[in-house]
Design an enzyme around this catalytic site. Structure first.
Site, mmCIF file in Angstrom:
data_model
loop_
_atom_site.group_PDB
_atom_site.id
_atom_site.type_symbol
_atom_site.label_atom_id
_atom_site.label_comp_id
_atom_site.label_asym_id
_atom_site.label_seq_id
_atom_site.Cartn_x
_atom_site.Cartn_y
_atom_site.Cartn_z
ATOM 1 N N VAL A 16 -7.618 -2.954 -1.668
ATOM 2 C CA VAL A 16 -6.660 -3.506 -0.701
ATOM 3 C C VAL A 16 -7.336 -4.022 0.558
ATOM 4 C CG1 VAL A 16 -4.779 -2.062 -1.568
ATOM 5 C CG2 VAL A 16 -6.161 -1.254 0.384
ATOM 6 N N TYR B 210 -7.599 10.134 10.958
ATOM 7 C CA TYR B 210 -6.576 9.944 9.927
ATOM 8 C C TYR B 210 -5.181 9.931 10.550
ATOM 9 C CZ TYR B 210 -4.014 10.745 5.542
ATOM 10 O OH TYR B 210 -3.150 10.645 4.477
ATOM 11 N N GLY C 129 -4.033 2.172 -5.643
ATOM 12 C CA GLY C 129 -4.698 3.462 -5.762
ATOM 13 C C GLY C 129 -4.156 4.278 -6.904
ATOM 14 N N ALA C 130 -3.986 3.626 -8.068
ATOM 15 C CA ALA C 130 -3.204 4.215 -9.162
ATOM 16 C C ALA C 130 -4.042 4.891 -10.239
ATOM 17 C CB ALA C 130 -2.326 3.141 -9.802
ATOM 18 N N ARG D 230 -5.624 7.794 -10.031
ATOM 19 C CA ARG D 230 -5.651 9.263 -9.984
ATOM 20 C C ARG D 230 -4.587 9.759 -9.008
ATOM 21 N NH1 ARG D 230 -11.023 10.722 -6.310
ATOM 22 N NH2 ARG D 230 -10.435 9.476 -4.480
ATOM 23 N N LYS E 76 -2.420 6.864 10.211
ATOM 24 C CA LYS E 76 -1.096 7.030 9.619
ATOM 25 C C LYS E 76 0.013 6.778 10.644
ATOM 26 C CE LYS E 76 -1.969 7.857 5.310
ATOM 27 N NZ LYS E 76 -1.471 6.980 4.224
ATOM 28 N N SER F 287 2.467 10.260 5.844
ATOM 29 C CA SER F 287 2.044 11.646 6.000
ATOM 30 C C SER F 287 2.808 12.283 7.140
ATOM 31 C CB SER F 287 0.539 11.678 6.317
ATOM 32 O OG SER F 287 0.122 12.943 6.761
#
Length: 249
Positions: free
Chosen positions: A72, A160, A29-30, A32, A164, A147
């Protein structure tokens, strides 16, 4: 300047610090936000190479990094990345999605499934694919971007939170599984970070750079956990401390 983190060295007898200078890193996820900040800071700290994973490599704009096509949740792309990036000794699991939905009030469980698929199973797929590579490269290190919602719940974002929490539990388990090959596994927690993902939320946020500094400082010191802001530090302190290994081991 980041707050004092809740930090624990790995393993209990004291692992030597992971050297960022000369490291070869792959960041998922590189293209941004936090992921781009990771690649920039890694190079600034002397990493020899930074692979930047993104679903669309053309969106990777950070100078000096090597774009890699990587979703991924796609097993073929994960395997291809492992084949291409066999020199990696630092895996940064940053890719994630955030639907900001409740568990019961959502029209279906689709959001929950998608968040689990990326945040839990995608991260696990990357660790499984790169664990042998890290083992061959003197153990190396893994960062998992988590998180504050890994260990507290907020009902409006229940899907979410669940993803996590599951990813945190997975991180703690793979740390034990990888200990024998000397792989450091560092979990990084924070509240909201100021990225495209959170731009619609009018709530306090930290910068991606603060998050990344906390993560890389922890890895460089051989620590298994970093808390990137004061709120997360407070919430984490409310939990009973989990030992590196259960008391019966």
């Amino acid at each position: 300047m980041t707050p004092d983190n809740h930090r624990t060295s790995f393993p209990p007898d004291g692992r030597s610090a992971f050297p960022l200078r000369g490291a070869v890193a792959l960041v998922t996820g590189a293209n941004r936000g936090i992921g781009r900040a990771f690649t920039r800071e890694l190079l600034d700290r002397g990493a020899a190479k930074a692979y930047a994973g993104a679903r669309d490599p053309s969106t990777v704009q950070e100078p000096g990094v090597l774009p890699v096509r990587l979703d991924v949740t796609d097993p073929e792309q994960v395997a291809a990345a492992a084949d291409r990036c066999g020199d990696v000794d630092l895996l940064v699991n940053n890719a994630g999605i955030f639907h900001a939905g409740p568990l019961l009030g959502a029209p279906s469980v689709q959001d929950a499934r998608e968040e689990m698929e990326t945040n839990l199973f995608g991260t696990l797929a990357m660790i499984r694919a790169f664990a042998p590579i890290l083992g061959r490269n003197d153990g190396g290190a893994v960062i998992v971007a988590l998180s504050a919602l890994s260990f507290i719940n907020y009902a409006p974002w229940g899907t979410y939170s669940a993803s996590k929490a599951a990813a945190w539990s997975m991180t703690n388990s793979v740390r034990d599984e990888l200990a024998d090959q000397g792989t450091l596994v560092t979990a990084v927690h924070s509240g909201l970070v100021d990225t495209d993902m959170t731009q619609a939320l009018e709530l306090p946020k930290i910068s991606p750079e603060v998050y990344v500094d906390a993560a890389l400082d922890a890895v460089a010191a051989g620590e298994i956990e970093a808390l990137a802001d004061e709120h997360t530090h407070t919430y984490r302190a409310m939990l009973a401390y989990h030992p590196h290994r259960p008391p019966w081991d």
